[in-house]
Design a protein around this motif. Structure first.
Motif, PDB file in Angstrom:
ATOM      1  N   THR A 298     -15.864 -14.002  -6.033  1.00  0.00           N
ATOM      2  CA  THR A 298     -15.872 -14.674  -7.671  1.00  0.00           C
ATOM      3  C   THR A 298     -16.714 -16.104  -6.983  1.00  0.00           C
ATOM      4  O   THR A 298     -16.034 -16.569  -6.049  1.00  0.00           O
ATOM      5  N   ALA A 299     -17.611 -16.597  -7.798  1.00  0.00           N
ATOM      6  CA  ALA A 299     -17.997 -17.737  -7.091  1.00  0.00           C
ATOM      7  C   ALA A 299     -17.037 -19.156  -7.716  1.00  0.00           C
ATOM      8  O   ALA A 299     -16.670 -19.461  -8.451  1.00  0.00           O
ATOM      9  N   GLY A 300     -17.089 -19.291  -6.697  1.00  0.00           N
ATOM     10  CA  GLY A 300     -16.156 -20.377  -6.668  1.00  0.00           C
ATOM     11  C   GLY A 300     -15.129 -20.868  -6.310  1.00  0.00           C
ATOM     12  O   GLY A 300     -14.506 -21.917  -6.748  1.00  0.00           O
ATOM     13  N   VAL A 301     -14.575 -19.466  -6.620  1.00  0.00           N
ATOM     14  CA  VAL A 301     -13.063 -19.602  -5.927  1.00  0.00           C
ATOM     15  C   VAL A 301     -13.330 -19.072  -4.587  1.00  0.00           C
ATOM     16  O   VAL A 301     -13.496 -17.916  -3.704  1.00  0.00           O
ATOM     17  N   PRO A 302     -12.039 -19.618  -4.195  1.00  0.00           N
ATOM     18  CA  PRO A 302     -10.890 -18.415  -2.458  1.00  0.00           C
ATOM     19  C   PRO A 302     -11.282 -17.156  -2.482  1.00  0.00           C
ATOM     20  O   PRO A 302     -10.155 -16.870  -3.587  1.00  0.00           O
ATOM     21  N   GLY A 303     -10.903 -16.498  -1.772  1.00  0.00           N
ATOM     22  CA  GLY A 303      -9.809 -15.474  -1.969  1.00  0.00           C
ATOM     23  C   GLY A 303      -8.206 -15.462  -1.705  1.00  0.00           C
ATOM     24  O   GLY A 303      -8.130 -16.899  -1.652  1.00  0.00           O
ATOM     25  N   ILE A 304      -7.614 -14.270  -1.774  1.00  0.00           N
ATOM     26  CA  ILE A 304      -6.260 -14.485  -1.887  1.00  0.00           C
ATOM     27  C   ILE A 304      -6.071 -13.557  -1.276  1.00  0.00           C
ATOM     28  O   ILE A 304      -6.439 -12.379  -2.232  1.00  0.00           O
ATOM     29  N   GLU A 305      -4.596 -13.379  -0.668  1.00  0.00           N
ATOM     30  CA  GLU A 305      -3.712 -12.549  -0.209  1.00  0.00           C
ATOM     31  C   GLU A 305      -2.671 -11.967  -0.675  1.00  0.00           C
ATOM     32  O   GLU A 305      -2.177 -13.119  -1.509  1.00  0.00           O
ATOM     33  N   THR A 306      -1.900 -10.918  -0.023  1.00  0.00           N
ATOM     34  CA  THR A 306      -1.279 -10.277  -0.646  1.00  0.00           C
ATOM     35  C   THR A 306      -0.250  -9.644   0.036  1.00  0.00           C
ATOM     36  O   THR A 306      -0.258  -9.330   0.947  1.00  0.00           O
ATOM     37  N   LEU A 307       0.964 -10.417  -0.714  1.00  0.00           N
ATOM     38  CA  LEU A 307       2.305  -9.496   0.509  1.00  0.00           C
ATOM     39  C   LEU A 307       3.133  -8.409  -0.642  1.00  0.00           C
ATOM     40  O   LEU A 307       3.646  -9.274  -1.729  1.00  0.00           O
ATOM     41  N   SER A 308       3.413  -7.460  -0.525  1.00  0.00           N
ATOM     42  CA  SER A 308       4.009  -6.877  -1.705  1.00  0.00           C
ATOM     43  C   SER A 308       5.475  -5.787  -0.499  1.00  0.00           C
ATOM     44  O   SER A 308       4.929  -5.279   0.278  1.00  0.00           O
ATOM     45  N   PHE A 309       6.112  -6.214  -1.511  1.00  0.00           N
ATOM     46  CA  PHE A 309       7.502  -5.486  -0.857  1.00  0.00           C
ATOM     47  C   PHE A 309       7.953  -4.432  -2.143  1.00  0.00           C
ATOM     48  O   PHE A 309       7.974  -4.848  -3.341  1.00  0.00           O
ATOM     49  N   ALA A 310       8.057  -2.826  -1.073  1.00  0.00           N
ATOM     50  CA  ALA A 310       8.310  -1.716  -2.229  1.00  0.00           C
ATOM     51  C   ALA A 310       9.523  -1.273  -2.112  1.00  0.00           C
ATOM     52  O   ALA A 310      10.108  -0.623  -1.051  1.00  0.00           O
ATOM     53  N   ASP A 438      -8.861   3.877   0.506  1.00  0.00           N
ATOM     54  CA  ASP A 438      -8.808   4.940   2.170  1.00  0.00           C
ATOM     55  C   ASP A 438      -8.607   4.313   3.055  1.00  0.00           C
ATOM     56  O   ASP A 438      -8.377   4.739   4.211  1.00  0.00           O
ATOM     57  N   GLU A 439      -9.186   2.663   2.783  1.00  0.00           N
ATOM     58  CA  GLU A 439      -9.007   1.922   4.322  1.00  0.00           C
ATOM     59  C   GLU A 439      -8.273   0.946   3.315  1.00  0.00           C
ATOM     60  O   GLU A 439      -8.363  -0.486   3.488  1.00  0.00           O
ATOM     61  N   PRO A 440      -7.051   0.726   4.182  1.00  0.00           N
ATOM     62  CA  PRO A 440      -6.112  -0.286   3.645  1.00  0.00           C
ATOM     63  C   PRO A 440      -6.785  -1.721   4.048  1.00  0.00           C
ATOM     64  O   PRO A 440      -7.428  -1.719   5.419  1.00  0.00           O
ATOM     65  N   ASP A 441      -6.990  -2.910   2.858  1.00  0.00           N
ATOM     66  CA  ASP A 441      -7.479  -4.039   4.065  1.00  0.00           C
ATOM     67  C   ASP A 441      -6.744  -5.029   4.152  1.00  0.00           C
ATOM     68  O   ASP A 441      -5.421  -5.386   3.752  1.00  0.00           O
ATOM     69  N   PRO A 442      -6.106  -5.887   5.796  1.00  0.00           N
ATOM     70  CA  PRO A 442      -5.412  -5.693   6.514  1.00  0.00           C
ATOM     71  C   PRO A 442      -5.094  -7.279   5.234  1.00  0.00           C
ATOM     72  O   PRO A 442      -3.594  -7.605   5.869  1.00  0.00           O
ATOM     73  N   ARG A 443      -5.872  -8.437   4.808  1.00  0.00           N
ATOM     74  CA  ARG A 443      -5.493  -8.959   3.748  1.00  0.00           C
ATOM     75  C   ARG A 443      -4.075  -8.839   2.959  1.00  0.00           C
ATOM     76  O   ARG A 443      -3.480  -9.175   1.939  1.00  0.00           O
ATOM     77  N   HIS A 444      -3.294  -7.351   2.653  1.00  0.00           N
ATOM     78  CA  HIS A 444      -2.745  -7.255   1.357  1.00  0.00           C
ATOM     79  C   HIS A 444      -0.988  -6.157   2.269  1.00  0.00           C
ATOM     80  O   HIS A 444      -2.214  -5.342   2.728  1.00  0.00           O
ATOM     81  N   GLN A 445      -0.765  -6.744   2.479  1.00  0.00           N
ATOM     82  CA  GLN A 445       0.276  -6.519   3.235  1.00  0.00           C
ATOM     83  C   GLN A 445       0.975  -5.667   2.724  1.00  0.00           C
ATOM     84  O   GLN A 445       1.677  -5.914   1.368  1.00  0.00           O
ATOM     85  N   LEU A 446       1.823  -4.600   3.298  1.00  0.00           N
ATOM     86  CA  LEU A 446       3.107  -3.639   2.265  1.00  0.00           C
ATOM     87  C   LEU A 446       4.717  -3.326   3.054  1.00  0.00           C
ATOM     88  O   LEU A 446       3.951  -3.484   4.339  1.00  0.00           O
ATOM     89  N   VAL A 447       5.086  -4.086   2.268  1.00  0.00           N
ATOM     90  CA  VAL A 447       7.240  -3.724   3.062  1.00  0.00           C
ATOM     91  C   VAL A 447       7.762  -2.671   2.107  1.00  0.00           C
ATOM     92  O   VAL A 447       7.661  -3.042   1.370  1.00  0.00           O
ATOM     93  N   PHE A 448       7.990  -1.899   3.276  1.00  0.00           N
ATOM     94  CA  PHE A 448       9.191  -1.531   2.204  1.00  0.00           C
ATOM     95  C   PHE A 448      10.571  -1.710   2.598  1.00  0.00           C
ATOM     96  O   PHE A 448      11.023  -1.799   3.125  1.00  0.00           O
ATOM     97  N   VAL A 449      11.477  -1.633   1.945  1.00  0.00           N
ATOM     98  CA  VAL A 449      12.437  -2.549   1.463  1.00  0.00           C
ATOM     99  C   VAL A 449      13.835  -1.227   1.571  1.00  0.00           C
ATOM    100  O   VAL A 449      13.186  -1.220  -0.301  1.00  0.00           O
ATOM    101  N   ARG A 450      15.043  -0.946   1.899  1.00  0.00           N
ATOM    102  CA  ARG A 450      15.366  -0.166   1.333  1.00  0.00           C
ATOM    103  C   ARG A 450      16.525  -1.492   0.207  1.00  0.00           C
ATOM    104  O   ARG A 450      17.707  -1.797   1.103  1.00  0.00           O
ATOM    105  N   ALA A 451      15.963  -1.299  -0.956  1.00  0.00           N
ATOM    106  CA  ALA A 451      17.454  -1.854  -1.816  1.00  0.00           C
ATOM    107  C   ALA A 451      17.236  -1.455  -3.776  1.00  0.00           C
ATOM    108  O   ALA A 451      16.021  -1.087  -3.759  1.00  0.00           O
TER     109      ALA A 451
END
Length: 510
Positions: A298-310, A438-451
């Protein structure tokens, strides 16, 4: 005005911010109880150890049960105010962390910022500068500051528990009205006989103890023998806590729109939810536009990275066949109790105290039945969340079909999970977006947590304060859902250390 794609140009400052966004029924704090319990203490310890003087933590106070659109608008206002006041500067990096519904609020806000970049940010006028350019603050400026998102147990495709609760929304809101009456009675009774919360504080259930603590904070019973100044200070604190609690309940009584926004978008609900704006109901093209924006296209804005806890937590031994029976009995009890309270309310309309006593007795009785054995409420919620008629156990459902493109079966199997896995509130499969490609993006991390659903935000154990609190609260944290999954302080510290490192030490790509 200069070119909108470059005005108030982003210049790195080295300052970084983490904003904690609460989930459904949450606010930043109720009295001395934080939604993100123990996070401030963990942050201070990590900040000192890491030498991260550039790091700042912010608590955000949202409407507890309003629609996602309204909650996102409030978050929009919060961030715009922080920028306008200089608490966050253009060039600073902001990480937004959303637990549960809070993650949907963040996604909804980013959609608005993307689609209306040149609009003036809320509470902004020509006299409010966003930086050296002396130009007014716009949505693009707000968006440019957001560099990372942390998702914790977020229902990206909705959750079965919301589908179940939606059947009884009016009953739930009627019960909240009754609780408001009960609070009035609690204060009146406390001044005469002492607080009934004293009994609740000795209960086996952490949920009941937490309610007792909240009542003690608001009961207006001043400790005997205090100096006059200390007595006035305690009375003021109790008054503040009481109105915080009343306001929280009144918000829920008035607006329960988030429940619709949390429902799962299955084929039979598609028509009903067609006009919804909840990110849980975004179609594939809308989700693709989100990812394109986050990739910095998107013009004029930086990218966003994510960290998800499942999250995922083990169920207790309730047979699958018992769920429909428990649902039916529970629904019948709630409906009949509500009708009885409503009927007696007409008779006792001029006698607030007797009606409130009735409300308190019903509420206390219900909690005692549900939590007499500490695990029963959690076991019931977990079973409803994994119900065989729920969308996350049907291979033909829209949610599963969308997430099915990634080989999610092998992903879940590697964790010993299946489509019915959940944390007692949200289905684990619903937490996987934006990882369903199908091809996970390395900028989007996923962590499974037993909680379970509350463990990860610090509500994993009954923890007393380090020193007695003047308010009378006996604990500063509770094990709200006693899932007994082994989540403790070591796991809590590990989760939040990863959050802090992601928010404050990670270098943003793009």
């Amino acid at each position: 005005m200069s070119d909108p794609t470059s005005h108030n140009a982003l210049a790195p400052t080295g300052r970084k911010h983490l904003v904690l966004v609460p989930g459904f029924v949450g606010s930043d704090a109720l009295g001395q109880l934080r939604y993100y319990a123990g996070v401030a203490q963990a942050f201070q310890a990590w900040r000192k150890q890491a030498g991260a003087e550039h790091a700042t933590l912010h608590y955000f106070d949202n409407f507890p049960t309003a629609s996602v659109a309204q909650r996102a608008a409030r978050l929009h206002l919060f961030l715009a105010d922080k920028l306008a006041l200089g608490e966050i500067n253009v060039g600073d990096e902001v990480t937004l962390l959303g637990h549960s519904t809070g993650g949907l609020d963040i996604r909804a806000l980013l959609t608005v910022l993307r689609d209306k970049p040149n609009e003036l940010a809320p509470r902004n006028d020509a006299a409010t500068s966003a930086g050296p350019s002396d130009e007014p603050l716009t949505n693009r400026d707000v968006r440019a500051s957001i560099r990372r998102i942390v998702f914790m147990s977020v229902p990206h495709y909705g959750t079965n528990i919301a589908d179940f609760a939606a059947r009884y929304q009016k009953t739930i809101q009627d019960a909240i009205t009754d609780v408001l009456h009960g609070l009035s009675a609690n204060r009146a009774l406390s001044s005469w006989f002492g607080s009934p919360a004293d009994v609740l504080q000795k209960h086996a259930s952490d949920l009941v103890v937490a309610i007792g603590d909240a009542l003690v904070e608001t009961d207006g019973v001043t400790e005997r023998g205090l100096p006059a100044a200390a007595q006035r200070a305690q009375e003021a604190a109790e008054r503040e806590a009481r109105f915080e609690l009343l306001l929280w309940l009144e918000h829920m009584q008035d607006d329960f729109g988030a429940l619709l926004d949390l429902r799962s978008l299955t084929t039979d609900l598609a028509a009903e939810l067609a006009g919804a704006v909840s990110p849980a109901h975004y179609d594939a093209p809308m989700r693709a536009r989100e990812l394109a924006d986050w990739a910095g296209r998107t013009a004029g804005v930086p990218g966003i990275e994510t960290l998800s806890f499942a999250n995922h937590a083990a169920p207790f031994a309730l047979s699958r066949a018992s769920t429909p029976l428990l649902e039916a009995v529970g629904a019948l009890w709630v409906q009949q109790a509500s009708r009885l309270i409503g009927l007696l309310a007409h008779v006792l309309d001029l006698f607030v105290l007797p009606r409130a006593l009735l409300d308190v007795s019903f509420a206390t009785g219900a909690l005692a039945v549900l939590q007499g054995e500490r695990e029963v409420l959690y076991a019931l919620m977990h079973r409803i969340c994994s119900h065989p008629s729920g969308p996350f156990t049907q291979s033909t459902s829209v949610a599963v079909a969308r997430a099915g493109s990634i080989k999610w079966k092998s992903l879940l199997n590697s964790q010993g999970l299946d489509p019915s896995s959940n944390d007692g509130v949200v289905n684990t499969l619903s937490m996987l977006w934006p990882h369903d490609e199908d091809e996970p993006d390395p900028r989007h991390q996923l962590v499974f947590v037993r909680a379970d659903h509350a463990d990860i935000v610090g509500l994993y154990a009954r923890i007393p304060p380090p020193a007695p609190l003047d308010s009378g609260r006996s604990h500063v944290s509770y094990d709200i859902f006693p899932s007994q999954g082994g989540f403790g302080k070591a796991q809590f510290d590990a989760v939040w250390t990863r959050v802090f490192e992601f928010a404050f030490l990670r270098r943003v790509s793009g």
